[in-house]
Write an enzyme that holds these catalytic residues in place. Structure first.
Site, mmCIF file in Angstrom:
data_model
loop_
_atom_site.group_PDB
_atom_site.id
_atom_site.type_symbol
_atom_site.label_atom_id
_atom_site.label_comp_id
_atom_site.label_asym_id
_atom_site.label_seq_id
_atom_site.Cartn_x
_atom_site.Cartn_y
_atom_site.Cartn_z
ATOM 1 N N ILE A 19 0.825 -1.207 0.000
ATOM 2 C CA ILE A 19 0.000 0.000 0.000
ATOM 3 C C ILE A 19 0.861 1.260 0.000
ATOM 4 O O ILE A 19 0.593 2.213 -0.743
ATOM 5 C CB ILE A 19 -0.958 0.006 1.199
ATOM 6 C CG1 ILE A 19 -1.998 -1.108 1.050
ATOM 7 C CG2 ILE A 19 -1.663 1.366 1.320
ATOM 8 C CD1 ILE A 19 -2.913 -1.264 2.239
ATOM 9 N N VAL A 65 10.254 3.467 11.975
ATOM 10 C CA VAL A 65 9.370 4.441 12.620
ATOM 11 C C VAL A 65 9.151 4.151 14.093
ATOM 12 O O VAL A 65 8.696 5.015 14.846
ATOM 13 C CB VAL A 65 8.014 4.538 11.899
ATOM 14 C CG1 VAL A 65 8.203 5.056 10.483
ATOM 15 C CG2 VAL A 65 7.287 3.196 11.903
ATOM 16 N N TYR A 156 -2.391 -6.140 17.024
ATOM 17 C CA TYR A 156 -2.385 -5.312 15.816
ATOM 18 C C TYR A 156 -3.648 -4.452 15.756
ATOM 19 O O TYR A 156 -3.594 -3.240 15.516
ATOM 20 C CB TYR A 156 -2.288 -6.216 14.591
ATOM 21 C CG TYR A 156 -2.398 -5.518 13.261
ATOM 22 C CD1 TYR A 156 -1.311 -4.856 12.714
ATOM 23 C CD2 TYR A 156 -3.591 -5.545 12.529
ATOM 24 C CE1 TYR A 156 -1.399 -4.223 11.485
ATOM 25 C CE2 TYR A 156 -3.687 -4.916 11.301
ATOM 26 C CZ TYR A 156 -2.594 -4.262 10.789
ATOM 27 O OH TYR A 156 -2.692 -3.642 9.567
ATOM 28 N N TYR A 226 -17.019 -10.243 2.199
ATOM 29 C CA TYR A 226 -16.963 -8.893 1.637
ATOM 30 C C TYR A 226 -18.109 -8.716 0.637
ATOM 31 O O TYR A 226 -18.217 -9.480 -0.324
ATOM 32 C CB TYR A 226 -15.620 -8.669 0.936
ATOM 33 C CG TYR A 226 -14.459 -8.523 1.886
ATOM 34 C CD1 TYR A 226 -13.851 -7.286 2.078
ATOM 35 C CD2 TYR A 226 -13.992 -9.608 2.614
ATOM 36 C CE1 TYR A 226 -12.791 -7.143 2.958
ATOM 37 C CE2 TYR A 226 -12.929 -9.474 3.511
ATOM 38 C CZ TYR A 226 -12.336 -8.241 3.680
ATOM 39 O OH TYR A 226 -11.301 -8.103 4.571
#
Length: 265
Positions: A19, A65, A156, A226
């Site tokens: 992404i 990060v 997560y 979905y």
């Protein structure tokens, strides 16, 4: 529609794969100057070189990060070279699949460092310059796991839920300075190219539960959950990010928007 991103300075964390890479490519295509921040220095350098070869303005800074000192170095480097940052996309992410009771603590710690401390660190590093210039766009890549909870993604999902809360709070604090903060939440998003499959279990941008989806039968069962009957691909996420990065969205802040084929409504 001209999004007005020509010569904007954009930092994309996790911009070396999936992404994040697609977002970096999309911003470059709109004329932005993109700095890729990624812990995979080899891949980040490769992506930046490919973008430059295509006539775009791209560079990279090797950055974990989850390490505050490295993020501070990133901010100092970018501001020293460009003088400002207009767009910050927090796309870096890390997870491995596993039940909460089975995963080692080391995995939890890494998930928290990258997925929660990452956006905290980068926002703290870049927001002061945005406040000073009275403009800026912070776009956090969240996850539907942070909205609805997800099997084998307890920590997560907790991190992504924290990113949502962080983003709403920052939107309230920074709005007076014309800085907007929004969250884009992908659902299951898998790489489009087979050559990306090797890194799918440890990714720098969201690609939840990728290991188990090497099995096509399992993937088919999941996709039935979905409404649009397919999983996402990185290119699905890019248009919304570009809109939120532009002045076309100047009156949108503090919003949590899913791009997940209707998985989370």
């Amino acid at each position: 529609m001209d999004l007005g991103l020509q010569d904007k300075i954009a930092v994309v964390t996790g911009g070396a794969s999936t992404i994040g890479k697609a977002i970096a490519e999309g911003l470059c295509a709109e004329g932005a100057k993109v700095i890729i921040a990624d812990m995979d220095e080899v891949q980040a350098e490769r992506v930046a070189a490919q973008l430059c070869a295509a006539g775009h303005n791209a560079s990279f800074v090797a950055t974990d990060v989850g390490e505050r000192a490295q993020v501070e170095h990133l901010a100092q480097s970018v501001l020293a070279e460009h003088g400002r940052v207009d767009i910050l996309v927090n796309g870096a992410g890390w997870t491995v699949n596993g039940l909460f009771l089975d995963k080692p603590v080391e995995d939890w710690e890494r998930e928290v460092a990258v997925n929660l401390w990452g956006p905290i660190n980068t926002s703290r590093a870049f927001a002061p310059s945005m406040v000073e210039q009275e403009s800026g766009k912070i776009i956090n890549i969240g996850s539907d796991a942070g909205r609805v909870g997800e099997y084998q993604e307890a920590v997560y999902g907790a991190c992504k839920g924290g990113v949502i809360a962080l983003s709403k709070a920052l939107a309230r604090e920074l709005g007076r300075y014309k800085v907007t903060v929004n969250v884009v939440c992908p659902g299951l998003t898998l790489p489009e190219k087979s050559e990306d499959a090797g890194s799918m279990s440890l990714w720098h941008s969201d690609s939840p539960q990728s290991q188990i989806f090497r099995n096509q039968e399992t993937l088919a069962k999941v996709v039935k959950r979905y409404p649009l009957r397919r999983h996402g691909v990185p290119a699905d996420i890019v248009p919304l990010v570009l809109l939120l990065a532009s002045d076309q969205s100047s009156y949108i802040t503090g919003q949590i928007i899913s791009v997940s084929g209707g998985y989370a409504m």
